[in-house]
Motif scaffolding. Structure first.
Motif, PDB file in Angstrom:
ATOM      1  N   LEU A   1       0.834  -1.206   0.000  1.00 33.03           N
ATOM      2  CA  LEU A   1       0.000   0.000   0.000  1.00 33.03           C
ATOM      3  C   LEU A   1       0.868   1.255   0.000  1.00 33.03           C
ATOM      4  CD1 LEU A   1      -2.968   1.158   0.335  1.00 33.03           C
ATOM      5  CD2 LEU A   1      -2.441   1.237   2.797  1.00 33.03           C
ATOM      6  N   ARG A   2       0.601   2.166  -0.925  1.00 30.69           N
ATOM      7  CA  ARG A   2       1.302   3.439  -0.960  1.00 30.69           C
ATOM      8  C   ARG A   2       0.558   4.450  -0.100  1.00 30.69           C
ATOM      9  NH1 ARG A   2       2.913   4.482  -7.258  1.00 30.69           N
ATOM     10  NH2 ARG A   2       0.877   5.515  -7.180  1.00 30.69           N
ATOM     11  N   LEU A   3       1.292   5.223   0.674  1.00 28.64           N
ATOM     12  CA  LEU A   3       0.717   6.207   1.573  1.00 28.64           C
ATOM     13  C   LEU A   3       0.941   7.598   1.000  1.00 28.64           C
ATOM     14  CD1 LEU A   3       2.058   4.800   4.971  1.00 28.64           C
ATOM     15  CD2 LEU A   3      -0.051   4.180   3.760  1.00 28.64           C
ATOM     16  N   SER A   4      -0.149   8.353   0.823  1.00 33.72           N
ATOM     17  CA  SER A   4      -0.014   9.691   0.250  1.00 33.72           C
ATOM     18  C   SER A   4      -0.629  10.732   1.169  1.00 33.72           C
ATOM     19  CB  SER A   4      -0.660   9.770  -1.135  1.00 33.72           C
ATOM     20  OG  SER A   4      -2.033   9.452  -1.086  1.00 33.72           O
ATOM     21  N   GLY A   5      -0.046  11.914   1.144  1.00 34.39           N
ATOM     22  CA  GLY A   5      -0.564  13.029   1.917  1.00 34.39           C
ATOM     23  C   GLY A   5      -1.301  14.008   1.022  1.00 34.39           C
ATOM     24  N   TRP A   6      -2.339  14.631   1.580  1.00 37.49           N
ATOM     25  CA  TRP A   6      -3.108  15.650   0.869  1.00 37.49           C
ATOM     26  C   TRP A   6      -2.702  17.016   1.398  1.00 37.49           C
ATOM     27  CZ3 TRP A   6      -6.182  19.809   1.794  1.00 37.49           C
ATOM     28  CH2 TRP A   6      -7.052  20.235   0.782  1.00 37.49           C
ATOM     29  N   CYS A   7      -2.358  17.902   0.476  1.00 33.71           N
ATOM     30  CA  CYS A   7      -2.046  19.282   0.828  1.00 33.71           C
ATOM     31  C   CYS A   7      -2.814  20.211  -0.098  1.00 33.71           C
ATOM     32  CB  CYS A   7      -0.551  19.577   0.668  1.00 33.71           C
ATOM     33  SG  CYS A   7       0.543  18.671   1.780  1.00 33.71           S
ATOM     34  N   ARG A   8      -3.054  21.400   0.365  1.00 29.67           N
ATOM     35  CA  ARG A   8      -3.541  22.414  -0.554  1.00 29.67           C
ATOM     36  C   ARG A   8      -2.454  22.671  -1.597  1.00 29.67           C
ATOM     37  NH1 ARG A   8      -4.976  26.685   4.056  1.00 29.67           N
ATOM     38  NH2 ARG A   8      -2.926  25.878   4.663  1.00 29.67           N
ATOM     39  N   GLY A   9      -2.876  23.090  -2.778  1.00 26.73           N
ATOM     40  CA  GLY A   9      -1.920  23.290  -3.858  1.00 26.73           C
ATOM     41  C   GLY A   9      -1.142  24.578  -3.727  1.00 26.73           C
ATOM     42  N   VAL A  10      -0.492  24.729  -2.591  1.00 22.56           N
ATOM     43  CA  VAL A  10       0.363  25.886  -2.318  1.00 22.56           C
ATOM     44  C   VAL A  10       1.663  25.371  -1.716  1.00 22.56           C
ATOM     45  CG1 VAL A  10      -1.560  27.501  -2.019  1.00 22.56           C
ATOM     46  CG2 VAL A  10      -0.700  26.229  -0.042  1.00 22.56           C
TER      47      VAL A  10
END
Length: 407
Positions: free
Chosen positions: A71-80
């Motif tokens: 499983l790949r773990l990804s983070g969500w950020c605002r596009g800034v």
């Protein structure tokens, strides 16, 4: 041949649903179940937020220890870039970066603060910041993509690609898209940008699964891999997101769907995940929930019952046994039972762990015991068998959820 992949967003879009919530240990269990199901990627949360930092560190340690398989773990950020720079020290290798793109949101959300040029400038700066931090894959989210015109969507996607992004996420943020329209738009955008377009569909019209399937088919029409966003049990903001199990079953059993799934899925965990999520979120499953509801394979009317008794295939599209057993957890037993939790002692802890066959490594009993107490206090519910087994197997990594516990 292009393939279909699943990127689950329960731990980001699902947990921010109004009138619900999930503990950091619960979010860890979502990753555990997604790994068992064989989903490609989990959007684990918001790594730029201070209260997510211990949780993210624990997830990366668990992944390093093998708890989450591939499983790949990804983070969500605002596009800034500022969000990415805050998250970078944690060492995540996968990101999704989100910014609004529609004229409606430019006018009514940004209200003059950002225009199209500024949106692309901020987004590309964020992508470059993620690449500089060592990101291996980056998805760029066009929030309100379904209300963004074709020309700007393509401009946005090409700018993201040039900056180093691997995918663009088309967000049907208000859930107004329809299957024919979204397939056509995905095929056009994926072909022109020569990159996968990721589905992110909300269920305001009850079309989230249909739109996700159709959008993915548009990717395949363009010769690109398809990435589909899902949530367990279809949870999510307002009327929810595309349901994970429903979407998988559609590709496996939908008539006329010629698509290859690129993830090594194991649906024998499907019911356990769905029932655990209903318990953890405090949102009981509807009786007619696809695959996992109480009535998903129930028959009563005379014609249906007669046909099902002769051959269940007369009235069932797929075999319910493929979805695995319903959980029979220790804490749900009737009659005399000894549990372990926030106020329990060592005798009860050992009794339950021994009964589950959950072996705690020598030297790890004390941290595992403390984790049982802390995780029970965090969730406010009796711990499930799978939760207790994960604690027994990975107490040191899970201790990172609680800064200071190992000091």
């Amino acid at each position: 041949m292009p393939k279909v992949h699943f990127l689950d967003v329960t731990n980001r879009d699902g947990v921010q649903t109004a009138r619900t919530g999930l503990s950091k240990f619960g979010k860890t269990m979502v990753n555990f179940y997604l790994a068992r199901l064989g989903v490609a990627q989990s959007e684990i949360g918001f790594p730029f937020l201070f209260h997510e930092v211990p949780y993210v560190r624990a997830q990366l340690a668990l992944a390093e220890a093998g708890a989450f398989g591939e499983l790949r773990l990804s983070g969500w950020c605002r596009g800034v870039p500022q969000d990415v720079e805050r998250a970078a020290p944690l060492g995540l290798k996968h990101y999704n970066l989100s910014i609004s793109t529609s004229d409606y949101m430019i006018q009514n959300k940004f209200r003059g603060r950002l225009d199209r040029e500024a949106i692309i400038r901020e987004m590309t700066a964020a992508v470059r910041a993620a690449k500089a931090a060592g990101a291996l894959t980056i998805g760029v989210n066009a929030e309100d993509g379904s209300r963004t015109d074709d020309a700007f969507l393509l401009e946005f996607a090409l700018a993201a690609k040039e900056a180093g992004a691997d995918r663009v996420r088309y967000c049907d943020t208000i859930g107004g898209d329809t299957p024919d329209r979204i397939r056509e738009r995905f095929a056009k955008l994926a072909s022109a940008a020569a990159m996968p377009v990721e589905t992110h569909c909300h269920n305001d019209l009850g079309l989230a699964v249909a739109n996700s399937v159709s959008g993915a088919l548009g990717d395949l029409d363009a010769g690109q891999d398809a990435w589909i966003n899902t949530c367990v049990n279809g949870i999510g903001e307002r009327s929810g997101n595309a349901d994970l199990l429903s979407t998988i079953l559609a590709f496996r059993h939908g008539f006329g769907l010629e698509a290859e799934i690129g993830d090594a899925l194991d649906l024998s965990w499907a019911r356990r995940f769905a029932l655990w999520a209903a318990y953890a979120f405090g949102q009981p499953l509807p009786y007619n929930q696809v695959g996992a509801g109480r009535n998903a394979f129930a028959h009563e009317s005379g014609i249906h019952a007669d046909g099902a008794l002769k051959d269940h295939g007369n009235y069932e599209l797929y075999d319910e046994a493929t979805l695995g057993p319903f959980p029979q957890d220790w804490h749900a037993r009737s009659g005399r039972v000894v549990l372990t939790g926030e106020y329990g002692g060592k005798a009860g802890f050992r009794h339950v762990m021994d009964g589950l066959g959950a072996e705690v490594a020598a030297g790890d009993e004390e941290p595992a015991f403390r984790l049982v107490q802390l995780c029970n206090a965090m969730t406010g519910k009796p711990l499930t068998d799978d939760e207790l087994r994960l604690i027994a197997a990975y107490p040191r990594e899970l201790s990172l959820l609680f800064p200071g516990l190992t000091e």
